[in-house]
Design an enzyme around this catalytic site. Structure first.
Site, PDB file in Angstrom:
ATOM      1  N   HIS A 128      39.932  32.643  46.485  1.00  0.00           N
ATOM      2  CA  HIS A 128      39.579  31.757  45.550  1.00  0.00           C
ATOM      3  C   HIS A 128      39.782  30.299  46.297  1.00  0.00           C
ATOM      4  O   HIS A 128      38.553  29.504  46.644  1.00  0.00           O
ATOM      5  CB  HIS A 128      40.073  31.562  44.370  1.00  0.00           C
ATOM      6  CG  HIS A 128      39.719  30.543  43.290  1.00  0.00           C
ATOM      7  ND1 HIS A 128      40.148  29.096  43.286  1.00  0.00           N
ATOM      8  CD2 HIS A 128      38.735  30.483  42.483  1.00  0.00           C
ATOM      9  CE1 HIS A 128      39.716  28.414  42.479  1.00  0.00           C
ATOM     10  NE2 HIS A 128      38.626  29.153  41.896  1.00  0.00           N
TER      11      HIS A 128
ATOM     12  N   HIS B 207      36.962  38.806  36.529  1.00  0.00           N
ATOM     13  CA  HIS B 207      37.271  37.704  37.137  1.00  0.00           C
ATOM     14  C   HIS B 207      38.371  37.913  38.142  1.00  0.00           C
ATOM     15  O   HIS B 207      39.577  38.183  37.986  1.00  0.00           O
ATOM     16  CB  HIS B 207      37.694  36.758  36.346  1.00  0.00           C
ATOM     17  CG  HIS B 207      37.984  35.351  36.710  1.00  0.00           C
ATOM     18  ND1 HIS B 207      39.275  34.710  36.541  1.00  0.00           N
ATOM     19  CD2 HIS B 207      36.926  34.331  37.098  1.00  0.00           C
ATOM     20  CE1 HIS B 207      38.956  33.499  37.081  1.00  0.00           C
ATOM     21  NE2 HIS B 207      37.705  33.426  37.436  1.00  0.00           N
TER      22      HIS B 207
END
Length: 327
Positions: free
Chosen positions: A77, A35
């Site tokens: 992100h 992740h």
């Protein structure tokens, strides 16, 4: 017991079945998805963080993608540069902030990605191979790293890009980059988004280009009053529930939020998703301590989960490998 604290220890654990140069993962076994890279250890979405995750044995690395002012896809992100870079030390605000879309690629390349959460600027025993290990990478640089590291570790490293913007330019950029690098339906790749409209559009474009790479719809697990599983996606009026049959018509899998009492992931949900032909991946496994992490991973693996987005890929590998060996 804390998470493994050295690169050598991580490799030793991962070598139980995979990683650190071991054989590639069997398609049927649950997949470990790093992740944002090894984001629990090093700055997220950096070549250094991705490489550490690969060396720990991760099956996939996950670049979230944003678009710069001049149209480049970069791995980050947030839609702003504030949280994860030193942008405020180098540039004045633009339009009241530091949105990625207000800066050119050249400007973003002058920034340094800083650690967040439990991340640090280095990891014991690990030296990144890239000279720009903690700069904001382009999507192409992430692909290049995955290919280079695949050769270095002797197994195919998958990539799992996310379209963070529901934008045709984002869709086209992802498909163009993947196609230019030889990715296809048989490659170790997933494309993910929280937007079902984006994924429906991507599927139509893939069909037109005769290059149908697997898609994953992100959201939450929901259940109708009659017990029928649904996929919850965020819409204009809140969470909208899609039938799994509808999702399977344009998608190969779902990525669902774990550890949420409002939208719990259950064995029934996973069984029904599998019956519809969908893979189920869970986000985000973020336990830093080995014992509770192992318990958490095992809970979802026992339900039949196919993949795990993990901040600590070494802990995910240990749990996954123990689960596979137990079977």
């Amino acid at each position: 017991m804390k998470a493994l604290s050295s690169f050598a220890a991580a490799c030793l654990s991962a070598l139980m079945l995979a990683g650190c140069g071991g054989s590639d993962s069997a398609p049927a076994q649950p997949q470990v998805i790093a992740h944002r890279g090894a984001s629990g250890y090093l700055p997220e979405h950096t070549l250094g963080g991705y490489e550490l995750a690969i060396r720990m044995g991760a099956d996939y690395i996950e670049p979230d993608l944003q678009i710069t002012k001049d149209g480049a896809l970069v791995a980050i992100h947030d839609d702003t540069l504030t949280r994860t870079t030193n942008v405020a030390a180098l540039f004045a605000q633009r339009n009241g902030g530091y949105k990625v879309s207000d800066f050119t690629l050249a400007e973003i390349k002058t920034l340094t990605v800083v650690p967040t959460g439990t991340g640090k600027t280095s990891y014991p025993g690990f030296t990144p191979s890239s000279a720009n290990a903690f700069a904001v990478p382009t999507f192409q640089e992430v692909v290049d790293l995955a290919k280079k590291q695949s050769s270095a570790v002797g197994r195919e490293v998958g990539i799992y890009p996310e379209a963070k913007q529901a934008d045709p330019a984002m869709e086209d950029g992802i498909l163009k980059t993947l196609a230019a690098n030889g990715y296809n339906a048989n490659s170790k790749v997933f494309i993910q988004s929280f937007s079902d409209a984006t994924l429906r559009s991507l599927r139509a474009k893939q069909i037109a280009q005769n290059n149908k790479m697997p898609l994953i719809l992100l959201g939450v697990a929901t259940t109708a009053p009659d017990g029928t599983a649904r996929m919850g996606v965020t819409g204009a009026t809140g969470v909208q529930a899609l039938t799994l049959k509808d999702v399977a018509a344009f998608n190969e899998g779902v990525g669902v939020l774990i550890n949420n009492t409002t939208y719990p992931v259950t064995k029934s949900f996973i069984d029904q998703a599998h019956a519809a032909g969908l893979k189920v991946h869970g986000w985000t496994f973020a336990q830093a301590d080995a014992a509770p992490a192992a318990t958490e991973f095992r809970k979802y693996l026992d339900m039949g989960m196919d993949g795990m987005f993990a901040n600590y890929p070494d802990l995910a590998l240990v749990a996954r490998n123990a689960y596979v060996q137990g079977k």
